[in-house]
Enzyme design. Sequence first.
Site, PDB file in Angstrom:
ATOM      1  N   ASP A  13      37.846  23.895  50.955  1.00  0.00           N
ATOM      2  CA  ASP A  13      38.598  23.956  49.615  1.00  0.00           C
ATOM      3  C   ASP A  13      40.300  23.751  50.322  1.00  0.00           C
ATOM      4  O   ASP A  13      40.535  24.161  51.249  1.00  0.00           O
ATOM      5  CB  ASP A  13      38.539  25.469  49.095  1.00  0.00           C
ATOM      6  CG  ASP A  13      37.318  25.380  48.188  1.00  0.00           C
ATOM      7  OD1 ASP A  13      36.410  24.353  48.388  1.00  0.00           O
ATOM      8  OD2 ASP A  13      37.089  26.310  47.544  1.00  0.00           O
ATOM      9  N   ASP A  21      42.518  25.084  48.832  1.00  0.00           N
ATOM     10  CA  ASP A  21      43.534  26.523  48.507  1.00  0.00           C
ATOM     11  C   ASP A  21      43.244  27.499  49.434  1.00  0.00           C
ATOM     12  O   ASP A  21      43.790  28.634  49.352  1.00  0.00           O
ATOM     13  CB  ASP A  21      43.299  26.771  46.875  1.00  0.00           C
ATOM     14  CG  ASP A  21      42.055  26.873  46.534  1.00  0.00           C
ATOM     15  OD1 ASP A  21      40.985  27.360  47.603  1.00  0.00           O
ATOM     16  OD2 ASP A  21      41.793  26.761  45.323  1.00  0.00           O
ATOM     17  N   TRP A  30      33.152  22.589  37.551  1.00  0.00           N
ATOM     18  CA  TRP A  30      33.154  23.795  38.364  1.00  0.00           C
ATOM     19  C   TRP A  30      31.719  24.375  38.441  1.00  0.00           C
ATOM     20  O   TRP A  30      31.053  24.723  37.518  1.00  0.00           O
ATOM     21  CB  TRP A  30      34.122  24.584  37.695  1.00  0.00           C
ATOM     22  CG  TRP A  30      34.334  26.119  38.575  1.00  0.00           C
ATOM     23  CD1 TRP A  30      35.052  25.971  39.615  1.00  0.00           C
ATOM     24  CD2 TRP A  30      33.497  27.209  38.708  1.00  0.00           C
ATOM     25  NE1 TRP A  30      35.060  27.273  40.360  1.00  0.00           N
ATOM     26  CE2 TRP A  30      34.141  27.761  39.754  1.00  0.00           C
ATOM     27  CE3 TRP A  30      32.498  27.405  37.974  1.00  0.00           C
ATOM     28  CZ2 TRP A  30      33.428  29.002  40.056  1.00  0.00           C
ATOM     29  CZ3 TRP A  30      31.763  28.849  38.229  1.00  0.00           C
ATOM     30  CH2 TRP A  30      32.164  29.728  39.305  1.00  0.00           C
ATOM     31  N   GLU A  66      27.316  23.699  42.989  1.00  0.00           N
ATOM     32  CA  GLU A  66      27.218  22.667  44.109  1.00  0.00           C
ATOM     33  C   GLU A  66      26.912  23.283  45.502  1.00  0.00           C
ATOM     34  O   GLU A  66      26.491  23.089  46.389  1.00  0.00           O
ATOM     35  CB  GLU A  66      28.399  21.578  44.200  1.00  0.00           C
ATOM     36  CG  GLU A  66      29.452  21.833  44.988  1.00  0.00           C
ATOM     37  CD  GLU A  66      30.441  23.027  44.501  1.00  0.00           C
ATOM     38  OE1 GLU A  66      30.085  23.519  43.008  1.00  0.00           O
ATOM     39  OE2 GLU A  66      31.091  23.563  44.902  1.00  0.00           O
ATOM     40  N   ASP A  67      27.698  24.505  45.836  1.00  0.00           N
ATOM     41  CA  ASP A  67      27.565  25.243  46.978  1.00  0.00           C
ATOM     42  C   ASP A  67      26.267  26.010  46.761  1.00  0.00           C
ATOM     43  O   ASP A  67      25.733  26.130  47.978  1.00  0.00           O
ATOM     44  CB  ASP A  67      28.795  26.417  47.056  1.00  0.00           C
ATOM     45  CG  ASP A  67      29.075  27.183  45.765  1.00  0.00           C
ATOM     46  OD1 ASP A  67      28.477  26.818  44.601  1.00  0.00           O
ATOM     47  OD2 ASP A  67      29.825  28.243  45.759  1.00  0.00           O
ATOM     48  N   MET A 100      43.422  33.012  49.409  1.00  0.00           N
ATOM     49  CA  MET A 100      43.307  31.867  48.496  1.00  0.00           C
ATOM     50  C   MET A 100      44.709  31.894  47.574  1.00  0.00           C
ATOM     51  O   MET A 100      44.989  32.723  46.943  1.00  0.00           O
ATOM     52  CB  MET A 100      42.178  31.961  47.479  1.00  0.00           C
ATOM     53  CG  MET A 100      42.000  30.687  46.623  1.00  0.00           C
ATOM     54  SD  MET A 100      40.536  30.649  45.929  1.00  0.00           S
ATOM     55  CE  MET A 100      40.728  31.037  44.085  1.00  0.00           C
ATOM     56  N   HIS A 152      45.553  29.885  41.824  1.00  0.00           N
ATOM     57  CA  HIS A 152      45.497  29.015  40.599  1.00  0.00           C
ATOM     58  C   HIS A 152      44.715  29.106  39.523  1.00  0.00           C
ATOM     59  O   HIS A 152      43.962  30.159  39.638  1.00  0.00           O
ATOM     60  CB  HIS A 152      44.975  27.735  41.661  1.00  0.00           C
ATOM     61  CG  HIS A 152      43.635  27.841  41.873  1.00  0.00           C
ATOM     62  ND1 HIS A 152      42.462  27.737  41.121  1.00  0.00           N
ATOM     63  CD2 HIS A 152      42.996  28.336  42.967  1.00  0.00           C
ATOM     64  CE1 HIS A 152      41.414  28.004  41.695  1.00  0.00           C
ATOM     65  NE2 HIS A 152      41.521  28.288  42.936  1.00  0.00           N
ATOM     66  N   ARG A 174      42.031  27.445  36.591  1.00  0.00           N
ATOM     67  CA  ARG A 174      41.180  26.380  36.512  1.00  0.00           C
ATOM     68  C   ARG A 174      41.821  25.107  36.130  1.00  0.00           C
ATOM     69  O   ARG A 174      42.590  24.975  35.165  1.00  0.00           O
ATOM     70  CB  ARG A 174      40.003  26.770  35.486  1.00  0.00           C
ATOM     71  CG  ARG A 174      38.934  25.806  35.278  1.00  0.00           C
ATOM     72  CD  ARG A 174      37.786  25.857  36.639  1.00  0.00           C
ATOM     73  NE  ARG A 174      37.578  27.231  37.071  1.00  0.00           N
ATOM     74  CZ  ARG A 174      36.884  28.210  36.603  1.00  0.00           C
ATOM     75  NH1 ARG A 174      36.081  28.041  35.722  1.00  0.00           N
ATOM     76  NH2 ARG A 174      36.671  29.148  37.368  1.00  0.00           N
TER      77      ARG A 174
HETATM   78  C1  UD2 Z   1      34.888  28.330  44.318  1.00  0.00           C
HETATM   79  C2  UD2 Z   1      34.318  27.889  45.706  1.00  0.00           C
HETATM   80  C3  UD2 Z   1      34.376  26.385  45.921  1.00  0.00           C
HETATM   81  C4  UD2 Z   1      33.652  25.580  45.083  1.00  0.00           C
HETATM   82  C5  UD2 Z   1      33.785  26.218  43.562  1.00  0.00           C
HETATM   83  C6  UD2 Z   1      33.206  25.690  42.619  1.00  0.00           C
HETATM   84  C7  UD2 Z   1      35.271  29.865  46.926  1.00  0.00           C
HETATM   85  C8  UD2 Z   1      36.125  30.454  47.816  1.00  0.00           C
HETATM   86  N1  UD2 Z   1      35.271  28.519  46.672  1.00  0.00           N
HETATM   87  O1  UD2 Z   1      36.207  27.758  44.179  1.00  0.00           O
HETATM   88  O2  UD2 Z   1      34.119  26.106  47.233  1.00  0.00           O
HETATM   89  O3  UD2 Z   1      32.102  25.969  45.278  1.00  0.00           O
HETATM   90  O4  UD2 Z   1      33.992  27.556  43.382  1.00  0.00           O
HETATM   91  O5  UD2 Z   1      33.048  24.334  42.217  1.00  0.00           O
HETATM   92  O6  UD2 Z   1      34.322  30.390  46.468  1.00  0.00           O
HETATM   93  N2  UD2 Z   1      39.933  20.804  43.514  1.00  0.00           N
HETATM   94  C9  UD2 Z   1      41.029  19.962  43.569  1.00  0.00           C
HETATM   95  N3  UD2 Z   1      41.426  19.577  42.360  1.00  0.00           N
HETATM   96  C10 UD2 Z   1      40.938  19.817  40.999  1.00  0.00           C
HETATM   97  C11 UD2 Z   1      39.850  20.743  40.970  1.00  0.00           C
HETATM   98  C12 UD2 Z   1      39.169  21.153  42.477  1.00  0.00           C
HETATM   99  O7  UD2 Z   1      41.564  19.625  44.522  1.00  0.00           O
HETATM  100  O8  UD2 Z   1      41.421  19.549  39.977  1.00  0.00           O
HETATM  101  C13 UD2 Z   1      39.137  21.017  44.836  1.00  0.00           C
HETATM  102  C14 UD2 Z   1      40.081  21.911  45.770  1.00  0.00           C
HETATM  103  O9  UD2 Z   1      39.834  21.445  47.055  1.00  0.00           O
HETATM  104  C15 UD2 Z   1      39.500  23.221  45.339  1.00  0.00           C
HETATM  105  C16 UD2 Z   1      38.050  23.066  45.462  1.00  0.00           C
HETATM  106  O10 UD2 Z   1      37.997  21.691  44.845  1.00  0.00           O
HETATM  107  O11 UD2 Z   1      39.865  24.256  46.348  1.00  0.00           O
HETATM  108  C17 UD2 Z   1      37.357  24.145  44.445  1.00  0.00           C
HETATM  109  O12 UD2 Z   1      37.745  24.084  43.281  1.00  0.00           O
HETATM  110  P1  UD2 Z   1      38.690  25.457  42.588  1.00  0.00           P
HETATM  111  O13 UD2 Z   1      39.534  25.953  43.619  1.00  0.00           O
HETATM  112  O14 UD2 Z   1      39.061  25.101  41.235  1.00  0.00           O
HETATM  113  O15 UD2 Z   1      37.306  26.632  42.490  1.00  0.00           O
HETATM  114  P2  UD2 Z   1      37.221  27.994  43.082  1.00  0.00           P
HETATM  115  O16 UD2 Z   1      38.528  28.618  43.600  1.00  0.00           O
HETATM  116  O17 UD2 Z   1      36.567  28.773  41.887  1.00  0.00           O
HETATM  117 MN    MN Z   2      40.041  27.936  44.437  1.00  0.00          MN
END
Ligand code: UD2
Ligand code: MN
Length: 346
Positions: free
Chosen positions: A197, A199, A259, A262-263, A289, A292, A294
Amino acid sequence: MGLCTALKKVSRRVKIVVLVGLLLWVLAWKATFSGETDKTVHVNSASTQTLVREEKLREQLNTWTAAPSFSNISAEKVDCPEESPLLVGASKLSFESSLNLKDVENENKGVTKGEYEPSDCKAMHSVAILIPHRNREKHLLYLLQNLHPFLQRQQLHYAIYVIHQAGDATFNRAKLLNAGYLEAIKDFSWECFIFHDVDLVPENDHNLYICDQQPKHLVVGRNVTGYKLRYKGYFGGVTAMTKDQFFQVNGFSNSYWGWGGEDDDLRVRVELQKLKILRPPADVARYTMVFHKRDSGNQVNRNRMKLLGQTTKMWRTDGLNSCKYETLSIARYPLYVNITVDIGRQ
Ligand code: UD2
Ligand code: MN
């Protein structure tokens, strides 16, 4: 008496002939010698030059061929030690809003076109870092600032790939990572892939970015969740799989738009192959992290539970072997390779 006189006459004549002969020979030799003096000098100087040239050539050949030679020393570097002496453990991270890409480039002069290898020893691991990305430039900057020195302290041969989703269709993290893997293996025979990721910034360099006999999940805890594992089967954020492990599970599913899910799908694929997920100790596998909300274009995938129920049936035909995308550009910037792809839409 008459014989005696005759003999004396003959001997005098012989003496004269010998003397004249000697004189003529000396003159002839002198003439020849004086003519050749110059020649000898020429020959000598020519042969000196030849010698000098030969020495230089030999020196050069020595540097190319003799063992050990300087160029060979760099080609045959000693193996880096099993544990890098450069590791520092936990680091205090700070994220300056004024940071810009030029600063980070200047701090990382050893990185060329996103790739790095130690100069003083032969890296034991070649690792490709794949980062799915869209509209998170500041996060990418913070990650690059921290990840480059982090990976260098681990004495790895590595390259950072940013896989950028073109357009404004719903985000698809998993499909981007499949595309990144397929593109990166065209560059080099990377043995290990880190799906990362944008972030998440690692806090402790004892969290080694290398692969193992089994897939690895490198995020046990994050600042935002009190550094606790979110749930037992959690496999998101940052994962490490060998080229073969990822190939064996047919990569990620391409079907998760938006969102979530997939993981977990990847975890199911891993389990179906009877692979076991490893994690580093909790005090090491810690991440910050960057805050950020959504993102627009990455709304919660309401279909994710249904898809998860079909993984067992779908994994063979939905994955690396069915990943269709168009590579729009590959830009080799100093600190990362940016691959912009059109992955279509749902
Ligand atoms: C969680 C998971 C992530 C993924 C996601 C669900 C953790 C630490 N991370 O992240 O691996 O499974 O849930 O999909 O648990 N991104 C962009 N631009 C966008 C949207 C996403 O660059 O507009 C990329 C970016 O690398 C980001 C990653 O996708 O870090 C995951 O998206 P998130 O950070 O919005 O999701 P988060 O933090 O819930
Ligand atoms: Mn994130």
